[in-house]
Motif scaffolding. Structure first.
Motif, short mmCIF file in Angstrom:
data_model
loop_
_atom_site.label_atom_id
_atom_site.label_comp_id
_atom_site.label_asym_id
_atom_site.label_seq_id
_atom_site.Cartn_x
_atom_site.Cartn_y
_atom_site.Cartn_z
N PRO A 54 0.82 -1.21 0.00
CA PRO A 54 0.00 0.00 0.00
C PRO A 54 0.86 1.26 0.00
O PRO A 54 1.90 1.31 0.67
CB PRO A 54 -0.79 -0.12 1.30
N LEU A 150 -5.07 -8.93 2.75
CA LEU A 150 -4.38 -7.89 3.51
C LEU A 150 -2.92 -8.28 3.76
O LEU A 150 -2.02 -7.53 3.38
CB LEU A 150 -5.08 -7.65 4.84
N THR A 455 -13.32 -2.76 4.13
CA THR A 455 -12.64 -2.96 2.85
C THR A 455 -11.15 -3.01 3.17
O THR A 455 -10.68 -2.33 4.09
CB THR A 455 -12.93 -1.84 1.84
N PRO A 456 -10.35 -3.79 2.42
CA PRO A 456 -8.94 -3.95 2.76
C PRO A 456 -8.11 -2.67 2.66
O PRO A 456 -6.99 -2.63 3.17
CB PRO A 456 -8.46 -4.99 1.73
N ASP A 457 -8.64 -1.62 2.02
CA ASP A 457 -7.86 -0.39 1.88
C ASP A 457 -8.04 0.57 3.06
O ASP A 457 -7.47 1.67 3.06
CB ASP A 457 -8.21 0.32 0.58
N GLN A 458 -8.82 0.20 4.06
CA GLN A 458 -8.99 1.08 5.22
C GLN A 458 -7.69 1.16 6.01
O GLN A 458 -6.92 0.20 6.09
CB GLN A 458 -10.12 0.55 6.12
N ARG A 459 -7.43 2.34 6.62
CA ARG A 459 -6.22 2.52 7.42
C ARG A 459 -6.50 3.44 8.61
O ARG A 459 -6.99 4.55 8.43
CB ARG A 459 -5.09 3.15 6.59
N LEU A 522 0.41 -4.16 8.62
CA LEU A 522 -1.03 -3.88 8.50
C LEU A 522 -1.75 -4.91 9.36
O LEU A 522 -1.63 -6.11 9.14
CB LEU A 522 -1.49 -3.99 7.05
N THR A 539 -11.64 -3.46 10.56
CA THR A 539 -10.89 -2.36 9.96
C THR A 539 -9.41 -2.67 10.11
O THR A 539 -9.03 -3.75 10.59
CB THR A 539 -11.28 -1.01 10.60
#
Length: 545
Positions: A54, A150, A455-459, A522, A539
């Motif tokens: 990412p 992830l 969603t896997p792009d959450q941070r 992550l 999350t």
């Protein structure tokens, strides 16, 4: 009385008397020693083990992760081969079900290592679906954490994945898939990490795995249960309340038992819970009505039995592998001394019973009396129990319906424990505070964090070296056991609270935890109710570069 020490690494441990966890496993599905397939994993039939890196964040297989792993050192290698496959298991009293297991056993045969060892475990996937393997509670390297999409790619049917990592901390842990609702089948097993300088003295050890069971009963599967729940309550059943007007409430179950209501046109009964209520959990106890509750894979009608001598000091390692059920646990005729929670030591605390949410673990000591005693795990608020038996002398086994008086006496919850000084976080103000709101309800079955399904792009960003505080504000009318991967936090709601990786937040309550950001990568944060998680209550905590 003698100190319990770790055996030489020449054979599987035989000096510990274990209930269930040492079941014999036959055939090629067995859990057995094997060669490691190298330092990295491989999923499916080849290719990169980790998803794309990412932008702006540490990648699961990045140099920062490798450096943190190198700092842990590399001890003796414990090599294991594990096969996930469909099998038929016996729950006792003539009840057999078709399900998915590790090595054909329920629970799967435990994996046992010593702190400082390197675990090299190859997972072979003989299931009809892709799978994965998450090491619950371990502060391990990020690319071995077992979260598809992830930290790794799916392990496809017919494929393998070679997990290899240093095991830094002693304690009671377990492993399970992080793929869909597979956890609510039979895919789980204990992971026990021995302390080479074990401070406790005890004579025997009893590994106790608690579970709620529906897979293979009257055509039920966890996937079908999730599909039913996702249809929501439509304003009925559980009553009003909650973030979206559906919430959980008193329900309309029978006056003397929580129950499931038949679903018109369904091939089996509905598994949607009605009438489950618990003051300890702040109201509604759960979403799913299970037909069985198990201890070490057995129903109360045919419980497993642990044998000891009168006066033996026994260490019980209690693991809640359930999908939707908290258990209130007591040993009839005995008081328990709690020594650890989630693998980390606490100030020794006596209690009659304790409450264990999904994903939590407790270690307790008991001094065995003379006779036959029921170890009962009451499905909190669901008016059903699981049972095992401690036998030190002659006598009849207790009835399947036994409910020892200790269950109604003093019940310990995690907020009453204090971290042992050896593991308490050093005093320090948080460098960063993350505020996460728990949202959703039964009407739409839309569980989430901050109203955003996973969603896997959450941070949620952090930086290495920070002291991080997370404030979980529960805006729902349901309790949630929250789990942070790769770290152990300290409960900050109470002074000197225990170190944990999974903790309960009550309805409309707040849970505050502190941890040191010392394991880059992550990392998932999620509710350990498998149906809440799969509906979106997950999350990602991400380390910035």
């Amino acid at each position: 009385m003698r100190s319990f020490r770790t055996p030489a690494r020449t054979a599987a441990p035989t000096r510990r008397t274990l209930l269930g966890a040492g079941l014999a496993v036959a055939g090629t599905a067995a859990l057995s020693a094997c060669s490691s397939s190298g330092s990295g994993g491989h999923a499916g039939h080849g290719g990169s083990a980790s998803p794309a890196a990412p932008a702006g964040f540490v990648a699961p297989d990045g140099k920062e992760v490798a450096a943190a792993e190198a700092a842990r050192g590399s001890g003796p290698v414990r090599s294991v081969r594990l096969t996930a496959a469909a099998t038929t298991v016996d729950l006792g009293a003539g009840r057999t079900v078709r399900t998915w297991t590790y090595g054909g056993a329920l629970p799967g045969k435990e994996v046992r290592v010593t702190a400082g060892d390197t675990l090299a475990l190859t997972l072979a996937n003989n299931l009809p679906q892709a799978t994965s393997l998450h090491w619950h509670g371990l502060a391990l390297r990020n690319d071995m954490d077992g979260v598809p999409g992830l930290t790794q790619r799916d392990v496809r049917p017919g494929g393998e994945f070679a997990y290899r990592f240093a095991v830094p901390h002693p304690g009671t842990y377990w492993f399970h898939p992080h793929s869909g609702t597979q956890l609510d089948r039979g895919l789980y097993a204990p992971l026990i990490v021995d302390d080479p300088k074990e401070p406790l003295s005890y004579d025997k050890e009893w590994v106790v795995v608690l579970d709620d069971w529906l897979d293979g009963v009257d055509g039920s599967t966890p996937d079908a249960v999730l599909a039913e729940l996702r249809k929501g309550m439509g304003g009925g059943g559980h009553g009003g309340g909650g973030d979206h007007g559906g919430g959980h409430g008193s329900g309309h179950g029978s006056s003397d038992a929580a129950s499931a209501t038949p679903a018109p046109g369904a091939s089996g009964p509905s598994r949607m819970m009605m009438g489950a209520s618990s003051d300890l959990l702040g109201g509604d106890a759960g979403d799913v009505a299970y037909p069985h509750y198990l201890i070490n894979g057995r129903t109360p009608q045919a419980p497993s039995e642990f044998r000891a001598k009168r006066g033996d000091r026994i260490r019980l390692r209690l693991i809640n592998a359930g999908g939707d059920t908290a258990f209130r646990v007591a040993l009839g005729g005995h008081r328990m001394t709690v020594t650890h929670t989630d693998g980390f030591p606490v100030g020794h605390t006596e209690t009659d019973a304790l409450l264990i949410g999904m994903g939590e673990r407790y270690d307790v000591l008991v001094t065995a009396g003379d006779g036959v005693f029921p170890l009962v795990a009451e499905a909190e608020g669901k008016k059903a129990t699981a049972l095992a038996v401690l036998r030190t002398g002659a006598g009849a086994a207790p009835a399947a319906t036994v409910r020892p008086a200790e269950l109604a006496r003093r019940v310990l919850t995690a907020d009453r424990l204090k971290a042992d000084p050896s593991v308490a976080l050093a005093a320090r103000k948080p460098d960063r505070t993350l505020r996460i709101r728990l949202t959703g309800g039964m009407e739409k079955y839309d569980w989430a964090f901050d109203g955003k399904p996973y969603t896997p792009d959450q941070r949620h960003p952090v930086k290495a070296g920070e002291r991080v505080r997370i404030e979980f504000a529960n805006a729902t009318t349901m309790w949630h056991p929250l789990h942070l991967h790769g770290h152990t936090f300290q409960l900050a709601n109470v002074a000197g609270g225990p170190r944990k990786d999974t903790a309960v937040v009550l309805p409309n309550g707040t849970l505050t935890v502190d941890f040191d950001a010392d394991n880059p990568g992550l990392w998932m944060i999620h509710c350990h109710n498998v149906y809440h998680a799969e509906s979106g209550m997950m999350t990602v905590l991400g380390y910035r570069k």
